[in-house]
Design a protein around this motif. Sequence first.
Motif, PDB file in Angstrom:
ATOM      1  N   HIS A 179       0.952  -1.157  -0.178  1.00  0.00           N
ATOM      2  CA  HIS A 179       0.099  -0.086   0.547  1.00  0.00           C
ATOM      3  C   HIS A 179       0.985   1.210  -0.191  1.00  0.00           C
ATOM      4  CE1 HIS A 179      -3.403  -2.051   1.782  1.00  0.00           C
ATOM      5  NE2 HIS A 179      -3.541  -2.489   0.993  1.00  0.00           N
TER       6      HIS A 179
ATOM      7  N   THR B  96      -6.707   1.116 -14.077  1.00  0.00           N
ATOM      8  CA  THR B  96      -4.966   0.296 -13.802  1.00  0.00           C
ATOM      9  C   THR B  96      -4.116   0.739 -14.682  1.00  0.00           C
ATOM     10  OG1 THR B  96      -4.399  -1.646 -12.454  1.00  0.00           O
ATOM     11  CG2 THR B  96      -5.618  -1.531 -14.616  1.00  0.00           C
TER      12      THR B  96
ATOM     13  N   SER C  99      -3.377  -0.140  -8.591  1.00  0.00           N
ATOM     14  CA  SER C  99      -4.836   0.422  -8.500  1.00  0.00           C
ATOM     15  C   SER C  99      -5.301   1.395  -7.750  1.00  0.00           C
ATOM     16  CB  SER C  99      -5.257  -0.792  -8.429  1.00  0.00           C
ATOM     17  OG  SER C  99      -5.533  -1.521  -9.414  1.00  0.00           O
TER      18      SER C  99
ATOM     19  N   MET D 290      -7.241   3.522  -4.613  1.00  0.00           N
ATOM     20  CA  MET D 290      -8.165   3.049  -3.336  1.00  0.00           C
ATOM     21  C   MET D 290      -8.535   4.404  -3.177  1.00  0.00           C
ATOM     22  SD  MET D 290      -8.863   0.200  -3.432  1.00  0.00           S
ATOM     23  CE  MET D 290      -9.525   0.214  -2.003  1.00  0.00           C
ATOM     24  N   ARG D 291      -9.635   4.618  -3.291  1.00  0.00           N
ATOM     25  CA  ARG D 291     -10.841   5.438  -2.945  1.00  0.00           C
ATOM     26  C   ARG D 291     -11.465   5.746  -2.142  1.00  0.00           C
ATOM     27  NH1 ARG D 291     -10.175   9.617  -7.261  1.00  0.00           N
ATOM     28  NH2 ARG D 291      -9.299   8.993  -9.005  1.00  0.00           N
ATOM     29  N   GLU D 292     -11.794   7.112  -1.108  1.00  0.00           N
ATOM     30  CA  GLU D 292     -12.656   7.707  -0.567  1.00  0.00           C
ATOM     31  C   GLU D 292     -13.804   7.090  -0.879  1.00  0.00           C
ATOM     32  OE1 GLU D 292     -11.371   7.272   3.191  1.00  0.00           O
ATOM     33  OE2 GLU D 292      -9.601   8.091   2.779  1.00  0.00           O
TER      34      GLU D 292
ATOM     35  N   LYS E  92      -6.801   7.646  -1.922  1.00  0.00           N
ATOM     36  CA  LYS E  92      -7.079   7.667  -0.661  1.00  0.00           C
ATOM     37  C   LYS E  92      -4.925   6.573  -0.369  1.00  0.00           C
ATOM     38  CE  LYS E  92      -8.819   3.872   2.881  1.00  0.00           C
ATOM     39  NZ  LYS E  92     -10.040   3.717   3.540  1.00  0.00           N
TER      40      LYS E  92
ATOM     41  N   ILE F 147      -2.587   0.441  -4.234  1.00  0.00           N
ATOM     42  CA  ILE F 147      -2.165  -0.715  -4.153  1.00  0.00           C
ATOM     43  C   ILE F 147      -1.412  -1.368  -5.214  1.00  0.00           C
ATOM     44  CG2 ILE F 147      -3.180  -3.431  -4.461  1.00  0.00           C
ATOM     45  CD1 ILE F 147      -5.452  -2.090  -2.535  1.00  0.00           C
TER      46      ILE F 147
END
Length: 342
Positions: free
Chosen positions: A21, A77, A99, A101-103, A109, A112
């Motif tokens: 992460h 991605t 990729s 990750m979003r809130e 956010k 990954i």
Amino acid sequence: MRESEQRFRAAFHQAAVGIAHVAIDGRWLLVNQRFCDIIGYTSEELQLLTFQDITHPDDLDTDLKYIDQILADNIQTFSIEKRYFCKDSSIVWVNLTVSLMRESSGEPKYFISVVEDISERQAALRDRQQWEEQIQASLLEKEVLLKEIYHRVKNNLQVISSLLSLQSAYIKDPDDLVIFKQSQQRVASMALVHEKLYQSQDLARLNFGEYIRDLVASLFSAYEVNEDAIALRVNIDEQVFLGLDTAIPCSLIIHELVSNSLKYAFPGGRNGTIYIEMSKNTDHEITLIVSDDGIGLPSNFNFKNMASLGWQLVDALTNQIAGNMDIQGAIGVEYQVKFTLI
């Protein structure tokens, strides 16, 4: 800690590929053991670094351009092959898939990253590339050597032709002089094959159409033919390419047949035409035709019974290429030779 989260962490750390992460600014937030094994850092050491710190500078711009695209929501991605610096300063090739990750609000956010060590594959590719480069260098060396061989053989044959020409100056008997000049012309026709192969892009095969025109032009010159009186028509299939072992016998066959036409077909300054055709069918069978519209052959003609060296050569060379010859001489003369191209 909830059981589902425990299972996630266990799977995360035990994955067969490196997983990390990464914060939006590039800091390492969480890495699994496989990723640590790939680059030689501990997870604690990585948390003091960013991915930019360990990315090879030649790969960093590409990496950052993709990140800008994924942050702009232009792509979901991306995957690239890139290099990381390991803790011991060595370089490892990896396949990186990223990729975002979003809130829940849609704000970015963290990333990954899935990292697969492809060092062995890259090494194999480098080895293959080096092997291919060595093969290409070897082929180039052989081509240069083969060209040099063709060039030297041509030069040696031309020397022989010149020696025969010099020797002919001491010959008083007209018949002997004719024999010497014919031998000189035969040697010259073989030298021309090597010269054409030397000049060719394909060192293994000869474009026979180009060769025939030059060969016949030299014969017309040697026999001092009046081109206004005797015309030449050549029809050669562009797909006819002959290797050295076939080109030389064919060249000598044509040499003898055209020479016969020039010497005997048009007596007393008679006008006429010499026709040369060469074609290839779908079964790789070559048909060679040399004909003229001259006075033809005697009704009792049989070349097997002829004592001349020329006819003996034509017969022997036809057998050498496993060909069959047919002669028609009622109206003019037509020689047809068929053989299979191997």
